[in-house]
Scaffold this motif. Structure first.
Motif, short mmCIF file in Angstrom:
data_model
loop_
_atom_site.label_atom_id
_atom_site.label_comp_id
_atom_site.label_asym_id
_atom_site.label_seq_id
_atom_site.Cartn_x
_atom_site.Cartn_y
_atom_site.Cartn_z
N PHE A 1 -19.00 3.13 -7.67
CA PHE A 1 -19.22 1.94 -6.88
C PHE A 1 -18.27 0.79 -7.23
CE2 PHE A 1 -23.33 3.96 -5.99
CZ PHE A 1 -23.28 3.87 -4.62
N ALA B 1 -28.74 -2.38 2.70
CA ALA B 1 -27.41 -1.85 2.99
C ALA B 1 -27.42 -1.18 4.36
CB ALA B 1 -26.99 -0.84 1.92
N GLU C 1 -15.40 0.84 -6.06
CA GLU C 1 -14.77 0.64 -4.75
C GLU C 1 -15.82 0.02 -3.83
OE1 GLU C 1 -11.71 1.13 -4.37
OE2 GLU C 1 -11.37 2.19 -6.26
N TYR D 1 -25.02 -2.49 7.48
CA TYR D 1 -23.86 -1.73 7.94
C TYR D 1 -24.12 -0.84 9.14
CZ TYR D 1 -21.44 -3.27 3.76
OH TYR D 1 -20.85 -4.04 2.82
N LEU E 1 -18.44 -0.65 -1.07
CA LEU E 1 -19.34 0.24 -0.35
C LEU E 1 -18.89 0.43 1.09
CD1 LEU E 1 -22.00 1.82 -0.36
CD2 LEU E 1 -23.18 -0.30 0.23
#
Lengths: 334, 186
Positions: free
Chosen positions: B62, B20, B64, B24, B66
């Motif tokens: 979670f 992750a 929603e 990101y 990330l």
């Protein structure tokens, strides 16, 4: 605009379209409307211009992701709680949740990415070391320390547009139908396919373009009538509103990239200035009597310590480290 | 036995977390740089958001995406940094260290960027927040609505208002700049 919906309802849909909120069928019907109503099309162009000029946040590219992760990992480990055996189940569950979330994220992101591809901006920045990147059109750009390049890739657009802050060496892939344009500190450089160096660090108020091969057009961004056409070996200089042609360019222009240095009866102070630029050092001269001493020497991709050793023996001086700085002391020359 | 299981399961969760981060981080850093021109400040904000994500991984909802959680967190923390800085500079006026300000002044904004920045800053607060999450963060209306606890309809209204104001403030200037650029190229 006289019949049907008013401006308000139309701009509502326009904004949703820009934000990527319209379904494909809705988007297509919006596009058809634009074609049949010039007023709506004008509005659309203006909104698009505003939206695109503001620009989305660009992913920072050219960074060393492994180094970034290491840096973060150190901090993360310091803050991390030790896991108790009793927590295993809970961990497993959150693991699954993160996995699911990652997948949704990927799907969402790829949709958004495909939509935005038409007008993608890529930002490259070099921090402590020079960085060489290849752009989408195949052009290669080497960025000097503290420099940044933004490239705007837009399908179907005439120009290959970039913005430079700092210094870079360009090897532009030849494409006569799509001129390559660089905006740098209030100047524009336009080429079809050549190699050249641009030095445009912010704050120096000066932009120097030095051509290695081919032809380059160099002009102030606000006054295209004053244009210099530069040939291989020429430099163009923009300084305090003045545009000047330098027929014999400084041979050390791209030394920051190649580390090939040529000094021919060059004053010592200028030698030091060039070395500082090439090696990212801050060396200063303690004794002003040294500043004008002429130096004749060439270096071919040497490490800093050998450059210093050669200069020390040529001029009988000492380079002494003082924290981040290096100070040169010595007697001066006859 | 239980301990071995814990040891075994741990790397996987960490790997996902690392994944992750790697996925990101470049986008979040770019987003933070919109608000904090100093790269170290921006990086620090993104680090804090990830540390927070790790610490609260069992509490966070979670369901929603990330991505919207991360972008909203970076947004809020960046504004906090700006607010704290303003307070500090008003009270103490500590001069910037030369090396810190160097890079940010090199990457200083052009006139057009400055004009744009001023126009965005002049938007009403909620309106600006919604606009920036949409334009800079690339979040969907539904994601923004969920993060800010408002309805999608309200998000839509804020977006319309933002674009209307920005167009009024920028369109004349943009037309001139684009024309000049075009002219200088022909």
């Amino acid at each position: 605009m006289k019949t049907g919906e008013g401006y308000e309802a139309f701009t509502d849909r326009l904004v949703r379209w820009l934000a990527g909120e319209l379904q494909e069928t809705e988007a297509r019907s919006l596009e058809e409307e634009l074609r049949s109503d010039p007023e709506k099309e004008k509005l659309y162009r203006e909104y698009l211009k505003v939206w695109e000029s503001i620009g989305s946040a660009e992913e920072v590219r050219g960074m060393d992701l492994d180094a970034e992760w290491k840096l973060f990992e150190g901090k993360w480990e310091g803050s991390r709680e030790t896991v108790q055996p009793g927590k295993v189940l809970e961990l497993r569950r959150s693991l699954l949740r993160i996995a699911a979330v990652l997948l949704t994220g990927v799907l969402l992101f790829s949709g958004w990415y495909a939509y935005r591809q038409l007008s993608e901006t890529i930002r490259y920045s070099a921090l402590d070391e020079p960085l060489t990147v290849t752009l989408a059109d195949g052009s290669r750009v080497s960025l000097n320390r503290g420099s940044e390049l933004r490239s705007f890739r837009k399908t179907g657009e005439k120009y290959r547009k970039t913005i430079l802050k700092g210094e870079a060496f360009f090897e532009v892939a030849r494409d006569t139908l799509h001129p390559f344009v660089i905006e740098a500190e209030g100047t524009l450089v336009e080429v079809l396919g050549t190699s050249f160096n641009i030095n445009a660090y912010h704050g120096s108020g000066e932009v120097v373009v030095t051509v290695h091969s081919g032809l380059v057009a160099f002009s102030p961004a606000r006054d295209s009538k004053r244009q210099l056409v530069l040939k291989a070996g020429n430099s163009g200089k923009w300084d305090a509103g003045e545009l000047t042609l330098v027929k014999e360019a400084d041979p050390n222009t791209t030394a920051w990239l190649t580390r090939k240095l040529v000094f021919d009866h060059t004053p010592f102070a200028e030698v030091i200035r060039t070395i500082n630029h090439v090696y990212g050092t801050s060396i200063s001269i303690a004794n002003p009597a040294l500043a004008d001493c002429p130096i004749t020497v060439t270096f071919d991709d040497q490490v800093l310590s050998s450059v210093i050793a050669v200069l020390e023996s040529t001029l009988s001086v000492r380079f002494n480290r003082d924290g981040e700085r290096i100070i040169v002391s010595g007697e001066g020359c006859e | 036995m239980k301990i071995r299981e814990a040891e075994y399961s741990l790397p996987d969760e960490k790997q996902l977390f690392e994944q992750a981060f790697r996925k990101y981080f470049p986008g979040l850093l770019g987003f933070a740089l919109k608000y904090l021109p100093d790269r170290d400040d921006a990086r620090e904000v993104v680090h804090q958001v990830f540390i927070n994500l790790w610490e609260r991984r069992s509490e966070i909802d979670f369901s929603e995406p990330l991505k919207s959680y991360l972008f909203t967190s970076v947004y809020n923390r960046s504004l906090n940094v700006i607010r704290d800085r303003k307070k500090l500079s008003r009270e103490d006026r500590i001069p910037d260290r030369a090396d810190e300000s160097e890079l940010s002044s090199r990457i200083e904004t052009t006139e057009l960027e400055q004009r744009i920045g001023e126009s965005i800053a002049a938007l009403p607060e909620k309106c600006r927040e919604v606009f920036e999450l949409s334009r800079f963060g690339g979040l969907k209306y539904s994601e923004i609505a969920a993060q800010l606890g408002i309805s999608v309809k309200t998000v839509e209204n804020h977006m319309n208002k933002a674009l209307k104001i920005l167009r009024e403030r920028l369109i004349d200037y943009l037309t001139i700049v684009v024309w000049l650029l075009w002219k200088s190229m022909n």
